[in-house]
Scaffold this motif. Structure first.
Motif, PDB file in Angstrom:
ATOM      1  N   ILE A 210      14.577  -5.491   2.183  1.00 27.40           N
ATOM      2  CA  ILE A 210      14.509  -4.048   2.416  1.00 27.40           C
ATOM      3  C   ILE A 210      13.843  -3.341   1.247  1.00 27.40           C
ATOM      4  O   ILE A 210      13.036  -2.412   1.429  1.00 27.40           O
ATOM      5  CB  ILE A 210      15.927  -3.498   2.669  1.00 27.40           C
ATOM      6  CG1 ILE A 210      16.482  -4.053   3.981  1.00 27.40           C
ATOM      7  CG2 ILE A 210      15.929  -1.978   2.699  1.00 27.40           C
ATOM      8  CD1 ILE A 210      17.927  -3.686   4.235  1.00 27.40           C
ATOM      9  N   LEU A 211      14.132  -3.774   0.035  1.00 27.21           N
ATOM     10  CA  LEU A 211      13.564  -3.128  -1.142  1.00 27.21           C
ATOM     11  C   LEU A 211      12.055  -3.319  -1.214  1.00 27.21           C
ATOM     12  O   LEU A 211      11.306  -2.364  -1.468  1.00 27.21           O
ATOM     13  CB  LEU A 211      14.239  -3.679  -2.401  1.00 27.21           C
ATOM     14  CG  LEU A 211      13.702  -3.174  -3.748  1.00 27.21           C
ATOM     15  CD1 LEU A 211      13.916  -1.682  -3.877  1.00 27.21           C
ATOM     16  CD2 LEU A 211      14.355  -3.922  -4.909  1.00 27.21           C
ATOM     17  N   LEU A 212      11.575  -4.541  -1.016  1.00 27.92           N
ATOM     18  CA  LEU A 212      10.144  -4.799  -1.160  1.00 27.92           C
ATOM     19  C   LEU A 212       9.321  -4.133  -0.063  1.00 27.92           C
ATOM     20  O   LEU A 212       8.165  -3.760  -0.304  1.00 27.92           O
ATOM     21  CB  LEU A 212       9.877  -6.306  -1.156  1.00 27.92           C
ATOM     22  CG  LEU A 212      10.345  -7.086  -2.383  1.00 27.92           C
ATOM     23  CD1 LEU A 212       9.943  -8.538  -2.265  1.00 27.92           C
ATOM     24  CD2 LEU A 212       9.796  -6.496  -3.664  1.00 27.92           C
ATOM     25  N   ARG A 213       9.888  -3.982   1.121  1.00 31.97           N
ATOM     26  CA  ARG A 213       9.148  -3.369   2.223  1.00 31.97           C
ATOM     27  C   ARG A 213       9.411  -1.870   2.353  1.00 31.97           C
ATOM     28  O   ARG A 213       8.999  -1.268   3.341  1.00 31.97           O
ATOM     29  CB  ARG A 213       9.496  -4.075   3.532  1.00 31.97           C
ATOM     30  CG  ARG A 213       8.919  -5.479   3.624  1.00 31.97           C
ATOM     31  CD  ARG A 213       9.385  -6.187   4.887  1.00 31.97           C
ATOM     32  NE  ARG A 213       8.675  -7.451   5.068  1.00 31.97           N
ATOM     33  CZ  ARG A 213       8.999  -8.591   4.495  1.00 31.97           C
ATOM     34  NH1 ARG A 213      10.046  -8.636   3.663  1.00 31.97           N
ATOM     35  NH2 ARG A 213       8.304  -9.693   4.713  1.00 31.97           N
ATOM     36  N   SER A 214      10.099  -1.287   1.406  1.00 34.16           N
ATOM     37  CA  SER A 214      10.358   0.150   1.425  1.00 34.16           C
ATOM     38  C   SER A 214       9.107   0.920   1.007  1.00 34.16           C
ATOM     39  O   SER A 214       8.222   0.371   0.321  1.00 34.16           O
ATOM     40  CB  SER A 214      11.518   0.478   0.480  1.00 34.16           C
ATOM     41  OG  SER A 214      11.190   0.148  -0.856  1.00 34.16           O
ATOM     42  N   PRO A 215       8.978   2.180   1.384  1.00 30.75           N
ATOM     43  CA  PRO A 215       7.794   2.964   0.977  1.00 30.75           C
ATOM     44  C   PRO A 215       7.649   3.089  -0.533  1.00 30.75           C
ATOM     45  O   PRO A 215       6.524   3.245  -1.024  1.00 30.75           O
ATOM     46  CB  PRO A 215       8.031   4.326   1.631  1.00 30.75           C
ATOM     47  CG  PRO A 215       8.967   4.051   2.761  1.00 30.75           C
ATOM     48  CD  PRO A 215       9.847   2.930   2.303  1.00 30.75           C
ATOM     49  N   ALA A 216       8.761   3.009  -1.265  1.00 26.52           N
ATOM     50  CA  ALA A 216       8.676   3.161  -2.714  1.00 26.52           C
ATOM     51  C   ALA A 216       8.056   1.954  -3.400  1.00 26.52           C
ATOM     52  O   ALA A 216       7.529   2.080  -4.515  1.00 26.52           O
ATOM     53  CB  ALA A 216      10.078   3.416  -3.286  1.00 26.52           C
ATOM     54  N   MET A 217       8.096   0.768  -2.775  1.00 32.51           N
ATOM     55  CA  MET A 217       7.613  -0.454  -3.418  1.00 32.51           C
ATOM     56  C   MET A 217       6.422  -1.078  -2.703  1.00 32.51           C
ATOM     57  O   MET A 217       5.692  -1.867  -3.315  1.00 32.51           O
ATOM     58  CB  MET A 217       8.741  -1.493  -3.488  1.00 32.51           C
ATOM     59  CG  MET A 217       9.961  -1.018  -4.239  1.00 32.51           C
ATOM     60  SD  MET A 217       9.622  -0.724  -5.982  1.00 32.51           S
ATOM     61  CE  MET A 217      11.150   0.066  -6.504  1.00 32.51           C
ATOM     62  N   ALA A 218       6.218  -0.791  -1.454  1.00 32.84           N
ATOM     63  CA  ALA A 218       5.175  -1.485  -0.689  1.00 32.84           C
ATOM     64  C   ALA A 218       3.776  -1.197  -1.210  1.00 32.84           C
ATOM     65  O   ALA A 218       2.905  -2.064  -1.196  1.00 32.84           O
ATOM     66  CB  ALA A 218       5.275  -1.104   0.789  1.00 32.84           C
ATOM     67  N   GLU A 219       3.541   0.005  -1.695  1.00 30.11           N
ATOM     68  CA  GLU A 219       2.194   0.373  -2.124  1.00 30.11           C
ATOM     69  C   GLU A 219       1.935   0.091  -3.597  1.00 30.11           C
ATOM     70  O   GLU A 219       0.974  -0.575  -3.943  1.00 30.11           O
ATOM     71  CB  GLU A 219       1.939   1.857  -1.805  1.00 30.11           C
ATOM     72  CG  GLU A 219       1.859   2.151  -0.325  1.00 30.11           C
ATOM     73  CD  GLU A 219       0.651   1.509   0.334  1.00 30.11           C
ATOM     74  OE1 GLU A 219      -0.323   1.238  -0.381  1.00 30.11           O
ATOM     75  OE2 GLU A 219       0.698   1.273   1.545  1.00 30.11           O
ATOM     76  N   PRO A 220       2.783   0.585  -4.539  1.00 25.00           N
ATOM     77  CA  PRO A 220       2.372   0.488  -5.950  1.00 25.00           C
ATOM     78  C   PRO A 220       2.739  -0.810  -6.639  1.00 25.00           C
ATOM     79  O   PRO A 220       2.146  -1.151  -7.657  1.00 25.00           O
ATOM     80  CB  PRO A 220       3.118   1.662  -6.601  1.00 25.00           C
ATOM     81  CG  PRO A 220       4.379   1.780  -5.816  1.00 25.00           C
ATOM     82  CD  PRO A 220       4.032   1.377  -4.416  1.00 25.00           C
ATOM     83  N   LEU A 221       3.718  -1.571  -6.136  1.00 26.90           N
ATOM     84  CA  LEU A 221       4.270  -2.701  -6.876  1.00 26.90           C
ATOM     85  C   LEU A 221       3.248  -3.830  -6.974  1.00 26.90           C
ATOM     86  O   LEU A 221       2.742  -4.322  -5.966  1.00 26.90           O
ATOM     87  CB  LEU A 221       5.546  -3.201  -6.199  1.00 26.90           C
ATOM     88  CG  LEU A 221       6.369  -4.226  -6.984  1.00 26.90           C
ATOM     89  CD1 LEU A 221       6.884  -3.626  -8.279  1.00 26.90           C
ATOM     90  CD2 LEU A 221       7.523  -4.745  -6.143  1.00 26.90           C
ATOM     91  N   THR A 222       2.963  -4.287  -8.205  1.00 28.56           N
ATOM     92  CA  THR A 222       2.059  -5.410  -8.449  1.00 28.56           C
ATOM     93  C   THR A 222       2.699  -6.516  -9.279  1.00 28.56           C
ATOM     94  O   THR A 222       2.184  -7.634  -9.281  1.00 28.56           O
ATOM     95  CB  THR A 222       0.790  -4.934  -9.177  1.00 28.56           C
ATOM     96  OG1 THR A 222       1.158  -4.295 -10.410  1.00 28.56           O
ATOM     97  CG2 THR A 222       0.005  -3.953  -8.323  1.00 28.56           C
ATOM     98  N   SER A 223       3.796  -6.224  -9.987  1.00 29.70           N
ATOM     99  CA  SER A 223       4.477  -7.238 -10.802  1.00 29.70           C
ATOM    100  C   SER A 223       5.961  -7.165 -10.494  1.00 29.70           C
ATOM    101  O   SER A 223       6.558  -6.080 -10.523  1.00 29.70           O
ATOM    102  CB  SER A 223       4.232  -6.995 -12.295  1.00 29.70           C
ATOM    103  OG  SER A 223       2.845  -7.008 -12.593  1.00 29.70           O
ATOM    104  N   GLN A 254       3.918  -4.725   6.023  1.00 29.46           N
ATOM    105  CA  GLN A 254       3.165  -5.310   4.925  1.00 29.46           C
ATOM    106  C   GLN A 254       4.011  -5.367   3.661  1.00 29.46           C
ATOM    107  O   GLN A 254       4.709  -4.425   3.313  1.00 29.46           O
ATOM    108  CB  GLN A 254       1.904  -4.486   4.664  1.00 29.46           C
ATOM    109  CG  GLN A 254       1.041  -4.985   3.528  1.00 29.46           C
ATOM    110  CD  GLN A 254      -0.167  -4.125   3.317  1.00 29.46           C
ATOM    111  OE1 GLN A 254      -0.422  -3.229   4.100  1.00 29.46           O
ATOM    112  NE2 GLN A 254      -0.900  -4.391   2.251  1.00 29.46           N
ATOM    113  N   VAL A 255       3.947  -6.507   2.985  1.00 27.06           N
ATOM    114  CA  VAL A 255       4.641  -6.665   1.714  1.00 27.06           C
ATOM    115  C   VAL A 255       3.749  -6.126   0.604  1.00 27.06           C
ATOM    116  O   VAL A 255       2.534  -5.983   0.783  1.00 27.06           O
ATOM    117  CB  VAL A 255       4.984  -8.141   1.464  1.00 27.06           C
ATOM    118  CG1 VAL A 255       5.950  -8.640   2.505  1.00 27.06           C
ATOM    119  CG2 VAL A 255       3.725  -8.993   1.453  1.00 27.06           C
TER     120      VAL A 255
END
Length: 819
Positions: A210-223, A254-255
């Protein structure tokens, strides 16, 4: 004279910028103490704050909450960009108050001990989104020296913290770190622990997904760093858990485009590495330190297989998406005219009898609306044709893989592990290049080819999305060499290959083809020089494309289907050595091709696909064949007729796997029994590759070198060099099985490759071209047709009034010829 304290503030700012980050605070503090009246900038003093003692948090809060004249806030709050709480006993409420005072916080690091932070504190901290936050690190150390079941009885787990982060509508977090310290020998209670330590997360399966596919993490997270000792985490990262994480097409959302993933100390198994690489297709650096992958003693070939799977992850991902795409296309084709999908036939009526409460016919609910009319699907109706669609596998993006091996492996073996992994990686890349080249050829034949939108076609690409886009033949990634696009002249191209092949360091490649003495020891054969890599580093991409093209290498059939519009490169290569000998002997004329199976050109061995204890490797039989070379067309009638030429050719086995090795390459013969075993429904892709690999390795290892005739020793040396390539061949046959099976016309399939690109095995039907095939027993229908044809010939001769000799009549009656 101007003193040091009278300098302008810009010069002090320029001086402070040259100081390293770890020393800037002490430097600025020392300058302010030495020169109290100088305009020294104070922003570097508050830019990065680290709290290592609990008392420092209270002092910092007192400093930041100061107010200047007329009720304005202290500007130091806006100067803070990074805050690190590196203390296990700091007061959680003080930390909450400090963070609430910092509007421009970009980096936040918190150490969470067993007594200072509770889940409620972190929930309150992350209740409101931090729009400027780019780096977040949560480090847990929940261990206690005495047994304390308060956390278990209360249910005080930090799962709700991850849920709070997933509720953010948006964020700029590019790096997220969630770690739990393992119990090590430096802790005072590590040697006398007799009770279970508290848990940080009760259940990670749905929360991480749920965390990785949330709007807060799906776009900016790279590490992303996740270190939870001994806990499984791969499936929770790769598989969606909630129904809201699927899009309108029923596919997972999308992850994030993660490039650096650290799963050290987690319970990551060997088979889950492929799942990670297939899910995070933009991953460049993977850290798996202290994970139970490839534990125990070092076994031969395991790191080679690991490197091969890492390189072929794009092929696996493309196959998985092909299944999804096929199901989607079938649902669209089977849809009704009104756009609603066809429904299966209605279920049969329930039988009468006693019913329980669960099947009661009386309901207190409001009547449901009548269902919409459904169009029943007729099971007898023919299924509509669906255009075959293939997905072009993308190139791997992985650059580094870090892991720790077992303690039983000595450091001296680290170099061999790296080289073995690199060899497997090169093997997988070679198979991937051949697969992509074959798909490009399929696009020319009308197969619909699609690729991932933004897919990496070269190392300079940085991203790739999950969307699929149609790909025209011109849009497919082509080789950079212009020679690949030019028409190929077969003889010229074959001579070019001959010059390149003779320069390879392969035993028996000498153009003189001298026969070694009979007393040559077998040790010289077994210690032959290892072959070069499957794809040489300097090989032209255009040449790789042509060596992987079935149309170029196998030739093209004429309009009548009997003669070749363009001869096969294999036959031309087989005749080049003969042309060289004729030129040295003074004879004129040029041969356009020869039989690949000529006895003088190599050696053929055969062995069972599944060898047993009593199995043997056998030398193939040879038989004499008389052929007449073609004569060029001429206007004169004085041209003498060509004399027939008698030669001996190898005859492959009709039941076992045969291998022919020559100076230009090798050829595999898969007769119908072998095709049936490899194509069984119970045989998976990995098992098919293992069967071919083990059969080839067993054949090479069991060849009785001393019993082979002396004239075949040079070709036997080349057959020995096939052993390191057995894994390449097995993987290629497994991944290309659909194409190989499609070419089978009932007599089996032949696979050919050159030593320049030994993994580019090009299939062709056994009865295609000049290939000496096995003599199969005639079917009853063929026997009946032959007898009827003989009877018709006898009746025609009787009506003609001829009186043939009885012996000739008996002889003609027995002429039932079958190939």
């Amino acid at each position: 004279m101007t003193s040091f304290g009278d300098l302008p503030g810009e010069l002090y700012a320029a001086i402070v910028e040259q100081v390293p980050d770890e020393d800037v605070q002490n430097t600025v503090l020392s300058l302010t103490r030495t020169l109290p009246s100088a305009p020294i900038p104070l922003q570097p003093l508050f830019r990065r704050i680290r709290i290592g003692i609990a008392r420092q948090a209270i002092l910092l809060y007192s400093r930041l909450r100061r107010r200047k004249g007329e009720g304005s806030d202290d500007p130091a709050r806006t100067w803070v960009q990074a805050l690190s709480i590196n203390a296990w006993t700091v007061d959680a409420n003080v930390v909450l108050n400090i963070v609430n005072l910092l509007p421009n916080l970009e980096s936040l690091e918190i150490w969470i001990g067993p007594e200072n932070f509770a889940p409620e504190h972190l929930e309150e901290l992350f209740e409101k989104p931090m729009q400027s936050l780019r780096y977040l690190s949560l480090r847990f150390r929940p261990y206690v020296q005495k047994a304390n079941y308060y956390q278990f009885l209360k249910g005080a787990y930090f799962d709700s913290v991850l849920v709070a982060l997933s509720r953010w509508p948006s964020s700029q977090i590019a790096a997220l770190s969630i770690t739990q310290d393992p119990i090590d020998s430096t802790m005072a209670f590590s040697n006398r622990q007799s009770f279970a330590q508290p848990l940080v997360f009760f259940k990670t399966d749905p929360i991480l997904s749920i965390l990785l596919r949330s709007p807060a993490m799906a776009e900016p997270l790279t590490s992303f760093r996740l270190r939870i000792p001994g806990r499984p985490a791969v499936r929770s990262l790769c598989l969606p858990a909630a129904a809201s994480q699927y899009n309108s097409d029923g596919q997972p959302q999308q992850v994030p485009a993660i490039e650096i993933l650290d799963l050290s100390t987690c319970n990551v198994l060997e088979g889950e590495v492929d799942m990670i690489l297939a899910q995070f297709h933009t991953l460049k650096h993977l850290l798996l330190d202290d994970c139970p992958i490839l534990t125990g003693e070092l076994r031969e070939g395991e790191w080679n297989a690991m490197g091969k799977r890492c390189a072929l992850v794009g092929v696996r991902r493309a196959r998985e998406r092909e299944k999804v795409l096929k199901a989607s296309l079938e649902s669209i084709v089977l849809a009704g005219t009104d756009g609603t999908p066809a429904q299966p036939p209605e279920a049969r009526r329930v039988r009468r009898g006693r019913r329980g409460l669960a099947t009661a016919t009386v309901s207190l609910r409001a009547p449901s609306p009548p269902p919409a009319p459904r169009r029943a699907m007729d099971p007898r109706a023919p299924r509509p044709a669906i255009q075959k669609t293939r997905i072009l596998p993308c190139l791997p993006s992985l650059k580094t893989l870090c892991t720790t091996v077992s303690t039983v492996v000595r450091p001296a073996a680290y170099a061999s592990i790296r080289s073995e992994f690199e060899a497997g990686w090169a093997e997988g890349i070679a198979v991937l290049n051949v697969t992509r080249a074959r798909l490009r050829e399929s696009a020319k034949n009308g197969v619909n080819i699609v690729r991932f939108a933004g897919a990496r076609e070269d190392p300079s690409s940085e991203s790739e999305s999950e969307a699929l886009q149609p790909t025209a033949n011109a849009d497919l990634p082509q080789a950079e060499s212009s020679a690949a696009e030019a028409p190929v002249e077969p003889v010229t191209f074959a001579k070019k290959l001959q010059a390149m092949l003779e320069s390879l360091p392969i035993p028996g490649m000498s153009s003189q083809a001298t026969t070694p003495p009979v007393e040559a020891s077998s040790a010289a054969t077994t210690n032959a020089e290892p072959p070069s890599p499957p794809v040489p580093p300097g090989l032209d991409p255009g040449l790789v494309k042509m060596l992987s093209s079935e149309d170029v290498m196998n030739g093209e059939s004429g309009t009548d289907g009997k003669e070749k519009a363009r001869p096969s490169i294999w036959n031309i290569l087989a005749g080049l050595r003969k042309d060289d000998k004729n030129a040295k002997g003074g004879s004129s004329g040029k041969s356009v091709g020869s039989s690949v199976e000529e006895e003088s050109g190599g050696v053929m061995m055969y062995a069972p696909l599944e060898p047993k204890a009593d199995s043997q490797v056998c030398l193939a039989e040879s038989e004499p064949v008389t052929e007449t070379s073609p004569t060029p067309a001429s206007g004169t009638t004085t041209t003498p007729a060509p004399e027939p030429e008698e030669k001996r050719v190898w005859v492959p086995s009709t039941t076992e796997l045969s291998v022919l090795t020559t100076w230009w390459g090798y050829r595999l013969y898969l007769p119908p029994p072998v095709m049936q075993k490899l194509g069984a429904s119970s045989v998976q892709t990995a098992a098919r590759a293992a069967m071919v690999t083990s059969a080839l390795k067993w054949m090479v290892d069991k060849i009785p070198t001393l019993l082979v005739p002396a004239q075949f020793r040079p070709a036997l040396k080349m057959l020995k060099t096939l052993a390191p390539l057995a894994g390449y061949v097995g993987v290629f046959v497994a991944w290309s099985w659909d194409r190989i099976r499609a070419l089978d016309e009932g007599n089996g399939v032949v696979l050919s490759a050159t030593w320049l690109l030994p993994v580019a095995l090009l299939p062709m039907a056994w009865d295609a071209g000049v290939i000496y095939r096995p003599i199969l027993s005639p079917t009853p229908e063929e026997l009946l047709a032959a007898e009827e044809a003989n009877k018709g010939e006898e009746e025609t001769e009787d009506k003609g009034g001829s009186n043939p000799d009885p012996k000739d009549k008996k002889k003609n009656k027995s002429k039932l010829r079958f190939w």
